[in-house]
Design an enzyme around this catalytic site. Sequence first.
Site, PDB file in Angstrom:
ATOM      1  CB  THR A  34      -0.897  -0.024   1.255  1.00  0.00           C
ATOM      2  OG1 THR A  34      -1.812  -1.107   1.132  1.00  0.00           O
ATOM      3  CG2 THR A  34      -1.681   1.268   1.428  1.00  0.00           C
ATOM      4  CB  THR A  37       6.557   3.901  -3.287  1.00  0.00           C
ATOM      5  OG1 THR A  37       6.783   5.040  -2.448  1.00  0.00           O
ATOM      6  CG2 THR A  37       7.789   3.614  -4.116  1.00  0.00           C
ATOM      7  CG  ASP A  90       3.983  -2.944   1.712  1.00  0.00           C
ATOM      8  OD1 ASP A  90       3.611  -1.812   1.317  1.00  0.00           O
ATOM      9  OD2 ASP A  90       3.413  -3.548   2.648  1.00  0.00           O
ATOM     10  N   GLY A  91       5.862  -0.671   0.407  1.00  0.00           N
ATOM     11  CA  GLY A  91       6.608   0.542   0.722  1.00  0.00           C
ATOM     12  C   GLY A  91       7.063   0.537   2.174  1.00  0.00           C
ATOM     13  CB  ALA A  92       9.462   1.112   4.230  1.00  0.00           C
ATOM     14  CG  ASP A  93       5.827   5.063   6.678  1.00  0.00           C
ATOM     15  OD1 ASP A  93       5.403   5.740   5.727  1.00  0.00           O
ATOM     16  OD2 ASP A  93       5.142   4.181   7.229  1.00  0.00           O
ATOM     17  CE  LYS A 103       4.876  -2.196   5.223  1.00  0.00           C
ATOM     18  NZ  LYS A 103       4.506  -1.118   4.309  1.00  0.00           N
ATOM     19  N   GLY A 104       3.220   1.727   8.025  1.00  0.00           N
ATOM     20  CA  GLY A 104       1.908   2.045   8.587  1.00  0.00           C
ATOM     21  C   GLY A 104       1.517   3.495   8.459  1.00  0.00           C
ATOM     22  CD  GLU A 112       1.310  -1.816   4.637  1.00  0.00           C
ATOM     23  OE1 GLU A 112       1.207  -1.077   3.669  1.00  0.00           O
ATOM     24  OE2 GLU A 112       1.797  -1.426   5.724  1.00  0.00           O
TER      25      GLU A 112
END
Length: 235
Positions: A34, A37, A90-93, A103-104, A112
């Site tokens: 989600t 990106t 998946d993306g990451a912060d 994440k989140g 996720e």
Amino acid sequence: MSTFTSEEKEAMKAEAGIAACAFVSSGMQIGIGTGSTVKYTILELGRRIREEGLEISGIPTSDATEKLSIEQGIPMLDWENCNHLDLVIDGADEFDPNLHLIKGGGGALLREKIVAESSGGMIVVADASKRVDVLGAFALPIEVNPYGWEQTKRRIESICPGPVELRGPDYLTDNGNPILDAHFGPSISDPVQMEADLRAIAGVVEVGLFTNTADVVVLAAPGGCELIRKPTARL
Ligand code: 5RP
């Protein structure tokens, strides 16, 4: 943290999101992450399905991802008929040198994590602003049960040096739960222990720390794309 213009960031997101699709081939069942990106990953997979006959199916990690994936013609699976995924993108912060993640930011951390733990490998798509030495400058998202969330918040506050904030009075995840954003600051030097400590609090549904989960980061920087692989990478 490096600073980039919003145009530079968008270009890097597209570059990483598309480059990660090199890991995907026909016959795979994949987890679809989600965020802004992964959006480019979904668009590229849709293009390959239409133009190159790519045959894949996927499990989405959020309602938004499911909608975009269906629009792009990616066949969707459900857990009744699927017990293992080949990989997840998946993306990451944030990610640290050991490829531990926060994440989140988009609120999809629970799905996720379920998807990541069910996958044979995890590819993270990120722009250079996500790379940190120590996790925690990005407020850590924690999904909590609605029952007694105020008390769960107090217990998180007892181990978080900064404020713990409810993400908006009306914000609920796709699972119907509130999120608490915990401001640790760049201080999470032992993310494995912190993940365990936070998960041990009753009322915590899931924590946005993903430790020992990611295998590869596809990192886009202004100079081009770099693959960062863990020594033990499964992919
Ligand atoms: C959603 C996530 C996202 O993957 C994370 O927030 C990164 O998103 P973006 O690619 O938009 O920066 O964890 O829950």
